[in-house]
Design a protein around this motif. Sequence first.
Motif, PDB file in Angstrom:
ATOM      1  N   GLY A 132       0.871  -1.102   0.118  1.00 33.97           N
ATOM      2  CA  GLY A 132       0.012   0.185  -0.086  1.00 33.97           C
ATOM      3  C   GLY A 132       0.765   1.193  -0.069  1.00 33.97           C
ATOM      4  O   GLY A 132       0.331   2.381  -0.481  1.00 33.97           O
ATOM      5  N   SER A 133       1.947   0.994   0.400  1.00 33.92           N
ATOM      6  CA  SER A 133       2.967   2.333   0.661  1.00 33.92           C
ATOM      7  C   SER A 133       3.631   2.933  -0.629  1.00 33.92           C
ATOM      8  O   SER A 133       4.074   3.998  -0.721  1.00 33.92           O
ATOM      9  CB  SER A 133       3.983   2.358   1.747  1.00 33.92           C
ATOM     10  OG  SER A 133       4.857   1.381   1.376  1.00 33.92           O
TER      11      SER A 133
ATOM     12  N   ARG B   6       1.324   3.759  -9.684  1.00 35.86           N
ATOM     13  CA  ARG B   6       1.529   4.465 -11.145  1.00 35.86           C
ATOM     14  C   ARG B   6       2.729   5.086 -11.202  1.00 35.86           C
ATOM     15  O   ARG B   6       3.088   5.666 -12.068  1.00 35.86           O
ATOM     16  CB  ARG B   6       0.341   5.321 -11.235  1.00 35.86           C
ATOM     17  CG  ARG B   6      -0.925   4.550 -11.472  1.00 35.86           C
ATOM     18  CD  ARG B   6      -1.968   5.478 -11.637  1.00 35.86           C
ATOM     19  NE  ARG B   6      -3.321   4.780 -11.547  1.00 35.86           N
ATOM     20  CZ  ARG B   6      -3.888   4.654 -10.536  1.00 35.86           C
ATOM     21  NH1 ARG B   6      -3.514   4.847  -9.274  1.00 35.86           N
ATOM     22  NH2 ARG B   6      -5.234   3.774 -10.721  1.00 35.86           N
TER      23      ARG B   6
ATOM     24  N   PHE C  15      -4.514   6.536   1.842  1.00 35.44           N
ATOM     25  CA  PHE C  15      -3.915   5.424   1.277  1.00 35.44           C
ATOM     26  C   PHE C  15      -2.577   5.588   2.101  1.00 35.44           C
ATOM     27  O   PHE C  15      -1.826   6.555   2.275  1.00 35.44           O
ATOM     28  CB  PHE C  15      -3.790   5.382  -0.211  1.00 35.44           C
ATOM     29  CG  PHE C  15      -4.851   4.520  -0.795  1.00 35.44           C
ATOM     30  CD1 PHE C  15      -5.822   4.323  -0.117  1.00 35.44           C
ATOM     31  CD2 PHE C  15      -4.873   4.610  -2.243  1.00 35.44           C
ATOM     32  CE1 PHE C  15      -6.888   3.608  -0.751  1.00 35.44           C
ATOM     33  CE2 PHE C  15      -5.936   3.941  -2.815  1.00 35.44           C
ATOM     34  CZ  PHE C  15      -6.991   3.468  -2.083  1.00 35.44           C
TER      35      PHE C  15
ATOM     36  N   TYR D 204       0.458   5.304   0.472  1.00 35.91           N
ATOM     37  CA  TYR D 204       1.406   5.900  -0.085  1.00 35.91           C
ATOM     38  C   TYR D 204       1.165   7.318  -0.370  1.00 35.91           C
ATOM     39  O   TYR D 204       2.030   8.209  -0.460  1.00 35.91           O
ATOM     40  CB  TYR D 204       1.514   5.383  -1.776  1.00 35.91           C
ATOM     41  CG  TYR D 204       0.306   5.443  -2.556  1.00 35.91           C
ATOM     42  CD1 TYR D 204      -0.399   4.290  -2.572  1.00 35.91           C
ATOM     43  CD2 TYR D 204       0.166   6.574  -3.265  1.00 35.91           C
ATOM     44  CE1 TYR D 204      -1.423   4.260  -3.559  1.00 35.91           C
ATOM     45  CE2 TYR D 204      -1.081   6.198  -4.306  1.00 35.91           C
ATOM     46  CZ  TYR D 204      -1.689   5.510  -4.235  1.00 35.91           C
ATOM     47  OH  TYR D 204      -2.763   5.432  -5.247  1.00 35.91           O
TER      48      TYR D 204
ATOM     49  N   ALA E 190       3.841  10.230   0.935  1.00 35.90           N
ATOM     50  CA  ALA E 190       4.231  11.164   0.486  1.00 35.90           C
ATOM     51  C   ALA E 190       4.199  12.607   1.307  1.00 35.90           C
ATOM     52  O   ALA E 190       4.969  13.448   1.352  1.00 35.90           O
ATOM     53  CB  ALA E 190       3.165  11.497  -0.825  1.00 35.90           C
TER      54      ALA E 190
ATOM     55  N   ASN F  59       0.237  19.652  -0.517  1.00 36.31           N
ATOM     56  CA  ASN F  59      -0.684  18.919  -0.844  1.00 36.31           C
ATOM     57  C   ASN F  59      -1.244  19.055  -2.331  1.00 36.31           C
ATOM     58  O   ASN F  59      -1.709  18.028  -2.883  1.00 36.31           O
ATOM     59  CB  ASN F  59      -1.859  19.776  -0.191  1.00 36.31           C
ATOM     60  CG  ASN F  59      -1.891  19.642   1.258  1.00 36.31           C
ATOM     61  OD1 ASN F  59      -1.669  18.479   1.840  1.00 36.31           O
ATOM     62  ND2 ASN F  59      -2.478  20.495   1.956  1.00 36.31           N
TER      63      ASN F  59
ATOM     64  N   ARG G 291      -0.380  14.196  -8.449  1.00 34.53           N
ATOM     65  CA  ARG G 291       0.545  13.151  -8.576  1.00 34.53           C
ATOM     66  C   ARG G 291       0.189  11.739  -8.099  1.00 34.53           C
ATOM     67  O   ARG G 291       0.156  10.528  -9.019  1.00 34.53           O
ATOM     68  CB  ARG G 291       2.009  13.294  -7.978  1.00 34.53           C
ATOM     69  CG  ARG G 291       2.932  12.334  -8.764  1.00 34.53           C
ATOM     70  CD  ARG G 291       4.193  12.674  -7.988  1.00 34.53           C
ATOM     71  NE  ARG G 291       4.860  14.040  -8.362  1.00 34.53           N
ATOM     72  CZ  ARG G 291       5.818  14.536  -7.606  1.00 34.53           C
ATOM     73  NH1 ARG G 291       6.405  13.794  -6.562  1.00 34.53           N
ATOM     74  NH2 ARG G 291       6.248  15.782  -8.010  1.00 34.53           N
ATOM     75  N   HIS G 292      -0.637  11.827  -7.084  1.00 29.22           N
ATOM     76  CA  HIS G 292      -0.737  10.522  -6.400  1.00 29.22           C
ATOM     77  C   HIS G 292      -2.140  10.288  -6.339  1.00 29.22           C
ATOM     78  O   HIS G 292      -2.768   8.994  -6.374  1.00 29.22           O
ATOM     79  CB  HIS G 292      -0.399  10.417  -4.809  1.00 29.22           C
ATOM     80  CG  HIS G 292       1.114  10.409  -4.792  1.00 29.22           C
ATOM     81  ND1 HIS G 292       1.901   9.575  -4.957  1.00 29.22           N
ATOM     82  CD2 HIS G 292       1.972  11.576  -4.368  1.00 29.22           C
ATOM     83  CE1 HIS G 292       3.293   9.859  -4.613  1.00 29.22           C
ATOM     84  NE2 HIS G 292       3.242  10.909  -4.534  1.00 29.22           N
TER      85      HIS G 292
ATOM     86  N   PRO H 274      -4.419  10.116 -10.749  1.00 33.53           N
ATOM     87  CA  PRO H 274      -4.546   8.805 -11.445  1.00 33.53           C
ATOM     88  C   PRO H 274      -5.481   8.071 -11.161  1.00 33.53           C
ATOM     89  O   PRO H 274      -6.317   7.266 -11.845  1.00 33.53           O
ATOM     90  CB  PRO H 274      -2.961   8.158 -11.191  1.00 33.53           C
ATOM     91  CG  PRO H 274      -2.416   9.670 -10.957  1.00 33.53           C
ATOM     92  CD  PRO H 274      -3.255  10.534 -10.104  1.00 33.53           C
ATOM     93  N   ASN H 275      -5.592   7.877  -9.602  1.00 35.84           N
ATOM     94  CA  ASN H 275      -6.812   7.337  -9.383  1.00 35.84           C
ATOM     95  C   ASN H 275      -8.162   7.533  -9.625  1.00 35.84           C
ATOM     96  O   ASN H 275      -9.247   6.696 -10.208  1.00 35.84           O
ATOM     97  CB  ASN H 275      -6.858   7.069  -7.670  1.00 35.84           C
ATOM     98  CG  ASN H 275      -5.986   6.155  -7.053  1.00 35.84           C
ATOM     99  OD1 ASN H 275      -5.706   5.088  -7.081  1.00 35.84           O
ATOM    100  ND2 ASN H 275      -5.070   6.784  -6.025  1.00 35.84           N
TER     101      ASN H 275
END
Lengths: 541, 383
Positions: free
Chosen positions: A372-373, A377, B273, B275, B279, B286, B292-293, B296-297
């Motif tokens: 998860g971390s 992408r 999440f 990740y 970050a 922010n 970036r993170h 895309p989701n």
Amino acid sequence: MNPLLSVRDLSVAFTQGGRTTTAVDRISFDIAKGETVALVGESGSGKSVSALSVLKLLPYPPASHPSGKILFKGEDLLAKREQDLRKVRGNKIAMIFQEPMTSLNPLHTIEQQIVEVLSLHQGMGAKQGRKRTLQLLEEVGIRDPEKRLGAYPHQLSGGQRQRVMIAMALANEPELLIADEPTTALDVTVQAQILKLLAELKERNGMSVLFITHDLGIVRKIADRVCVMTQGRIVEAGPTRTIFDNPQHQYTRHLLAAEPKGRPPAADAQAETVMKGSDVKVWFPIKQGFFRRTVDHVKAVDGVDITVRAGQTVGIVGESGSGKTTLGLALCRMISSQGRIEFRGRDIDQRSFTDMRPLRSELQIVFQDPYGSLSPRMSVAEIVAEGLGIHEPRLSAEARDQRVVDVLKEVGLDPETRFRYPHEFSGGQRQRIAIARAMVLNPRFVMLDEPTSALDMSVQAQVVDLLRTLQTRHDLAYLFISHDLKVIRALANEVIVMRNGRIVEHGPAAQIFERPQTDYTRALIAAAFNMETAPVGVVSE
Amino acid sequence: MSDVLYKAKVETVREQAARPGLSPLNKRRWQNFKANRRGYWSLWIFLILFVLTLGAEFIANDRPILAFYKGELLVPVLVDYPEEKFGGFYAVTDYRDPVISDEIEANGWLIWPPIRYSYSTVNNEIPEAAPAKPSWLYSEEQRCSRYPLGVDDPNCTIGNWNWLGTDDQARDVMARVIYGFRISVLFGLVLTLGSAVVGVSAGAVQGYFGGWTDLIFQRFIEIWSSIPVLYLLMIVAAVLPPGFFILLGLMLLFSWVSFVGVVRAEFLRARNFEYVNAARALGVPNRTIMVRHLLPNAMVATLTFLPFILNGSITTLTSLDFLGFGLPPGSASLGELLRQGQRNLNAPWLGISGFVVISLMLSLLIFVGEATRDAFDPRKTFR
């Protein structure tokens, strides 16, 4: 005597996009009546897939069985029609899963869920079902079962949920119980309780158990026979004692030797203090009424003093919900807290998120779940370089790439793989990437939030070794959070035992492990090293 | 590992590095998209139609593409030449006028587009009162009956056919359909992209920050989306002259709302999440985290949604045109064609042409949308 379950030459293949991968390759094993057989292997070895195919619970297609038979009391389950299989599932063969939270329907009460199983296979009415449910809950050791009947899954603790799952599995008195890593998601103390319960129930009902796990400690404790799986094959099988005392196959030996080893140096009180928290509190308000008045607080962390020195590791242990991670996040200023926090002589407890940014490069976190971390992408190079882009924006592209290559080499990864994406890496490699992401910024303090608990045993040992090497080389201060005392013992100089947000015991690691002062610590140690349960009331359920 | 194998591995790694746009994930998505044959073919057919209609002036126009007159190469399709140049006296040349075209033919040559009508060209040579039937339903004598020289008239050629007949103002339906397709698709695309930009940003901010931001924004959206758009359009139409961009702006004011829900949900889900936390722990600001993170989701949900919003936008434009609140009178619009079909039931080619074109366009887009959805569904497996 005929075995109860006999798996012969079973293969499992998955087809996707025209490509076929063989997950299980011609395995055979038998389970006699009243016997516990353990399938041991690391993740990806095909053990869970084998277990699921016994009840044909895989997604067909893309899954298929190119070869093999699964004989249950002489009948081939693979050849059965779906309707006939349904009579076996949950009735003759029951299954318990790893995640007790997601295996129970969150919208139904405990009673509804257990009665459903009973009415489905035995045609029991509501009244009779309720009686039997009470009996079952009692049997699996849930206290005050009458009060628990109307409870929803979220109102139960993880251990209690797993007990309810077991009660559901036992409802129809199955002859075979398949347990797929039933304790992996639980605390060590609760794990010990569940293992004890399973052993008792097996004895009482004369069940056979197929136990799937990656933890050899559990196997030694409960299994009569062991099958060691790797890469879809059973490489060694035999009675537990024989396998443990005299392993034949190289892989079995590798597994047995995989416990985290080594001891940290003794704590050095002279080393530079990197992180110091005094009377740290994290209270979440409970609000009630129309005006949302604060009536009480959930005291996740309640007045903790902690000092982490350069080159040293402070281990924080405790059950889940004891506030270990919350404490760590508060120290890193990821959540708001009260109390003074000093980082290398500077007060950081009043800094805003933006003011903290310059310090973030010195203060890094490695998270628990390596799946998860890492952003799925981004390529490995992008992931590792992300922090560099913020803290050293003037670095040229080549210099940045060089830093990434260096740090990947340092954590033991091939730098050529840096253009790949995280899904192409195994759990251990992903955790190395996560460590590289933290290390590339040359931090002074690293919070390690259960960095090994999602990993296989042998990989855990490697990650622990890597962390120790990095610590010595860069004189890092570690805050190591874990419920796994084996890993803590291998790494921590100093241990803090937490319960309900407070420190129960605090001292040098050697002292805590050898002469624990409180019942709670003793129970944690007994559960972690010997899988023994503590007397009622010492630990939570 | 053997040396050869290792080199091959390094090679593939380099290749991947050289083409960062085609990540394995996107490759798999493209494979999945192609596996849906209907969607794949629909995409090609749509793209061909779209590219062709983008150059509508070169297919259906009342001016020649190229003309050569007295040693000078002219491009009437792009440049307005005054009629004086050819001996006339109007400000803009009417090349369909036999006097002008004969004059040019006598001193050079002309290249006409395959259809010699623009969307607003009135055909004065239709054999009976407008709306006239498609030309291929008439005999040659009938077709040429209004030309000065009858069957022998050089202008009674296939280029002057009305392939789909004319409407009640004697304008060529085929030309109107081509231009109408273009304006509908362009309107739909611009509106969809515009509302995607606004909607995704709004949803992203709400989902990421949550709390009061989310609460206030959500209530605002509830009030905003309860404004009746049709009445507003009617009121505005009374004050401002209706036009492509006014219509687009008005629609944009309300259409972005449909994106907010999905994007906000994705951001709410993904903001915790690990990740994303990782970050934050790196000190990433922010805005960068969002772009970036998290984006895309949300893009998967948005992309899946996009073709259906596109269809919705086109349908809205068509229905507004049908009601008469859409594009200004005289523009090529499919809705207006449908209205003519409804008014002139004796001329079925109007209604049928409009229906076929609109349903073809919407079906193609829906099929493409379905294939896109399949391509982005990680659980979908193809055999």
